[in-house]
Design a protein around this motif. Structure first.
Motif, PDB file in Angstrom:
ATOM      1  N   MET A  86       0.826  -1.186   0.000  1.00  0.00           N
ATOM      2  CA  MET A  86       0.000   0.000   0.000  1.00  0.00           C
ATOM      3  C   MET A  86       0.871   1.252   0.000  1.00  0.00           C
ATOM      4  O   MET A  86       0.523   2.223  -0.639  1.00  0.00           O
ATOM      5  CB  MET A  86      -0.927  -0.014   1.211  1.00  0.00           C
ATOM      6  N   LEU A  87       1.976   1.187   0.726  1.00  0.00           N
ATOM      7  CA  LEU A  87       2.865   2.352   0.744  1.00  0.00           C
ATOM      8  C   LEU A  87       3.458   2.614  -0.633  1.00  0.00           C
ATOM      9  O   LEU A  87       3.619   3.759  -1.033  1.00  0.00           O
ATOM     10  CB  LEU A  87       3.977   2.159   1.765  1.00  0.00           C
ATOM     11  N   ALA A  88       3.764   1.554  -1.368  1.00  0.00           N
ATOM     12  CA  ALA A  88       4.308   1.733  -2.714  1.00  0.00           C
ATOM     13  C   ALA A  88       3.277   2.418  -3.607  1.00  0.00           C
ATOM     14  O   ALA A  88       3.627   3.297  -4.397  1.00  0.00           O
ATOM     15  CB  ALA A  88       4.727   0.398  -3.303  1.00  0.00           C
ATOM     16  N   LEU A  89       2.033   2.024  -3.493  1.00  0.00           N
ATOM     17  CA  LEU A  89       0.996   2.658  -4.313  1.00  0.00           C
ATOM     18  C   LEU A  89       0.797   4.122  -3.943  1.00  0.00           C
ATOM     19  O   LEU A  89       0.503   4.945  -4.804  1.00  0.00           O
ATOM     20  CB  LEU A  89      -0.318   1.897  -4.168  1.00  0.00           C
ATOM     21  N   LEU A  90       0.943   4.438  -2.681  1.00  0.00           N
ATOM     22  CA  LEU A  90       0.793   5.832  -2.251  1.00  0.00           C
ATOM     23  C   LEU A  90       1.954   6.715  -2.697  1.00  0.00           C
ATOM     24  O   LEU A  90       1.800   7.924  -2.819  1.00  0.00           O
ATOM     25  CB  LEU A  90       0.645   5.902  -0.729  1.00  0.00           C
ATOM     26  N   THR A  91       3.117   6.114  -2.933  1.00  0.00           N
ATOM     27  CA  THR A  91       4.305   6.894  -3.299  1.00  0.00           C
ATOM     28  C   THR A  91       4.690   6.705  -4.760  1.00  0.00           C
ATOM     29  O   THR A  91       5.847   6.897  -5.120  1.00  0.00           O
ATOM     30  CB  THR A  91       5.491   6.495  -2.408  1.00  0.00           C
ATOM     31  N   VAL A  92       3.746   6.354  -5.610  1.00  0.00           N
ATOM     32  CA  VAL A  92       4.068   6.065  -7.007  1.00  0.00           C
ATOM     33  C   VAL A  92       4.641   7.287  -7.727  1.00  0.00           C
ATOM     34  O   VAL A  92       5.422   7.151  -8.658  1.00  0.00           O
ATOM     35  CB  VAL A  92       2.841   5.483  -7.739  1.00  0.00           C
ATOM     36  N   ARG A  93       4.321   8.468  -7.293  1.00  0.00           N
ATOM     37  CA  ARG A  93       4.846   9.683  -7.937  1.00  0.00           C
ATOM     38  C   ARG A  93       6.245  10.054  -7.442  1.00  0.00           C
ATOM     39  O   ARG A  93       6.934  10.838  -8.064  1.00  0.00           O
ATOM     40  CB  ARG A  93       3.904  10.849  -7.728  1.00  0.00           C
ATOM     41  N   ILE A  94       6.660   9.502  -6.324  1.00  0.00           N
ATOM     42  CA  ILE A  94       8.007   9.733  -5.788  1.00  0.00           C
ATOM     43  C   ILE A  94       8.818   8.489  -6.124  1.00  0.00           C
ATOM     44  O   ILE A  94       8.877   7.536  -5.356  1.00  0.00           O
ATOM     45  CB  ILE A  94       7.955   9.980  -4.264  1.00  0.00           C
ATOM     46  N   ARG A  95       9.438   8.486  -7.302  1.00  0.00           N
ATOM     47  CA  ARG A  95      10.042   7.270  -7.845  1.00  0.00           C
ATOM     48  C   ARG A  95      11.064   6.592  -6.934  1.00  0.00           C
ATOM     49  O   ARG A  95      10.997   5.380  -6.761  1.00  0.00           O
ATOM     50  CB  ARG A  95      10.681   7.553  -9.212  1.00  0.00           C
ATOM     51  N   PRO A  96      12.042   7.289  -6.348  1.00  0.00           N
ATOM     52  CA  PRO A  96      13.011   6.565  -5.509  1.00  0.00           C
ATOM     53  C   PRO A  96      12.356   5.867  -4.324  1.00  0.00           C
ATOM     54  O   PRO A  96      12.692   4.729  -4.002  1.00  0.00           O
ATOM     55  CB  PRO A  96      13.978   7.651  -5.030  1.00  0.00           C
ATOM     56  N   LEU A  97      11.415   6.523  -3.689  1.00  0.00           N
ATOM     57  CA  LEU A  97      10.718   5.926  -2.551  1.00  0.00           C
ATOM     58  C   LEU A  97       9.822   4.777  -3.014  1.00  0.00           C
ATOM     59  O   LEU A  97       9.737   3.742  -2.349  1.00  0.00           O
ATOM     60  CB  LEU A  97       9.895   6.989  -1.827  1.00  0.00           C
ATOM     61  N   PHE A  98       9.187   4.936  -4.157  1.00  0.00           N
ATOM     62  CA  PHE A  98       8.359   3.877  -4.726  1.00  0.00           C
ATOM     63  C   PHE A  98       9.182   2.620  -4.972  1.00  0.00           C
ATOM     64  O   PHE A  98       8.801   1.528  -4.566  1.00  0.00           O
ATOM     65  CB  PHE A  98       7.729   4.368  -6.035  1.00  0.00           C
ATOM     66  N   TRP A  99      10.345   2.744  -5.627  1.00  0.00           N
ATOM     67  CA  TRP A  99      11.177   1.583  -5.926  1.00  0.00           C
ATOM     68  C   TRP A  99      11.708   0.952  -4.642  1.00  0.00           C
ATOM     69  O   TRP A  99      11.832  -0.266  -4.557  1.00  0.00           O
ATOM     70  CB  TRP A  99      12.319   1.941  -6.871  1.00  0.00           C
ATOM     71  N   LEU A 100      12.012   1.768  -3.644  1.00  0.00           N
ATOM     72  CA  LEU A 100      12.463   1.238  -2.364  1.00  0.00           C
ATOM     73  C   LEU A 100      11.382   0.360  -1.731  1.00  0.00           C
ATOM     74  O   LEU A 100      11.662  -0.741  -1.260  1.00  0.00           O
ATOM     75  CB  LEU A 100      12.834   2.372  -1.410  1.00  0.00           C
ATOM     76  N   PHE A 101      10.136   0.830  -1.748  1.00  0.00           N
ATOM     77  CA  PHE A 101       9.038   0.048  -1.182  1.00  0.00           C
ATOM     78  C   PHE A 101       8.779  -1.229  -1.980  1.00  0.00           C
ATOM     79  O   PHE A 101       8.483  -2.279  -1.416  1.00  0.00           O
ATOM     80  CB  PHE A 101       7.758   0.879  -1.092  1.00  0.00           C
ATOM     81  N   VAL A 102       8.893  -1.160  -3.293  1.00  0.00           N
ATOM     82  CA  VAL A 102       8.672  -2.350  -4.121  1.00  0.00           C
ATOM     83  C   VAL A 102       9.743  -3.402  -3.850  1.00  0.00           C
ATOM     84  O   VAL A 102       9.450  -4.589  -3.682  1.00  0.00           O
ATOM     85  CB  VAL A 102       8.628  -1.966  -5.615  1.00  0.00           C
ATOM     86  N   VAL A 103      11.005  -2.968  -3.782  1.00  0.00           N
ATOM     87  CA  VAL A 103      12.101  -3.902  -3.491  1.00  0.00           C
ATOM     88  C   VAL A 103      11.939  -4.475  -2.083  1.00  0.00           C
ATOM     89  O   VAL A 103      12.101  -5.690  -1.873  1.00  0.00           O
ATOM     90  CB  VAL A 103      13.465  -3.212  -3.667  1.00  0.00           C
ATOM     91  N   ALA A 104      11.615  -3.629  -1.114  1.00  0.00           N
ATOM     92  CA  ALA A 104      11.434  -4.104   0.264  1.00  0.00           C
ATOM     93  C   ALA A 104      10.293  -5.122   0.343  1.00  0.00           C
ATOM     94  O   ALA A 104      10.417  -6.149   1.023  1.00  0.00           O
ATOM     95  CB  ALA A 104      11.157  -2.926   1.195  1.00  0.00           C
ATOM     96  N   PHE A 105       9.195  -4.862  -0.357  1.00  0.00           N
ATOM     97  CA  PHE A 105       8.074  -5.800  -0.369  1.00  0.00           C
ATOM     98  C   PHE A 105       8.505  -7.154  -0.915  1.00  0.00           C
ATOM     99  O   PHE A 105       8.169  -8.196  -0.351  1.00  0.00           O
ATOM    100  CB  PHE A 105       6.939  -5.228  -1.221  1.00  0.00           C
ATOM    101  N   ASN A 106       9.265  -7.149  -2.002  1.00  0.00           N
ATOM    102  CA  ASN A 106       9.690  -8.414  -2.599  1.00  0.00           C
ATOM    103  C   ASN A 106      10.708  -9.144  -1.743  1.00  0.00           C
ATOM    104  O   ASN A 106      10.659 -10.374  -1.631  1.00  0.00           O
ATOM    105  CB  ASN A 106      10.226  -8.174  -4.010  1.00  0.00           C
ATOM    106  N   VAL A 107      11.628  -8.421  -1.128  1.00  0.00           N
ATOM    107  CA  VAL A 107      12.620  -9.072  -0.263  1.00  0.00           C
ATOM    108  C   VAL A 107      11.927  -9.711   0.945  1.00  0.00           C
ATOM    109  O   VAL A 107      12.193 -10.874   1.281  1.00  0.00           O
ATOM    110  CB  VAL A 107      13.709  -8.071   0.180  1.00  0.00           C
ATOM    111  N   VAL A 108      11.047  -8.965   1.582  1.00  0.00           N
ATOM    112  CA  VAL A 108      10.333  -9.500   2.744  1.00  0.00           C
ATOM    113  C   VAL A 108       9.462 -10.688   2.336  1.00  0.00           C
ATOM    114  O   VAL A 108       9.401 -11.705   3.045  1.00  0.00           O
ATOM    115  CB  VAL A 108       9.482  -8.397   3.413  1.00  0.00           C
TER     116      VAL A 108
END
Length: 88
Positions: A1-23
């Protein structure tokens, strides 16, 4: 959900996507380990309909995480290369 909320802030979005996949991958691996330690394969007949979760859903989750890692790791096309590839 955090990744979807930060889709316009690309570095933060990619960080959340990578963190989601690692976890997600770590969670699946730990659960595989615990299932093996508890002897889940020996009790497969006692799971009833939930056996479909173990057989179908869990491997699909792992495949989805691996596909996401592949998409994250591949080089992103630049705008110039994309426009050069488009034939008008």
């Amino acid at each position: 959900m955090l990744a979807l909320l930060t889709v316009r802030i690309r570095p933060l979005f990619w960080l959340f996507v990578v963190a989601f996949n690692v976890v997600g991958v770590v969670d699946l691996i730990v659960n595989y380990y615990h299932a093996t330690q508890l002897g889940l394969p020996a009790h497969a007949g006692e799971l009833g309909a939930t056996y479909a979760i173990v057989i179908l859903y869990v491997p699909l989750l792992m495949i989805t995480h691996v596909a996401a890692f592949y998409l994250l790791a591949r080089p992103q096309p630049t705008v110039a290369r994309v426009l050069a590839a488009v034939k008008f």
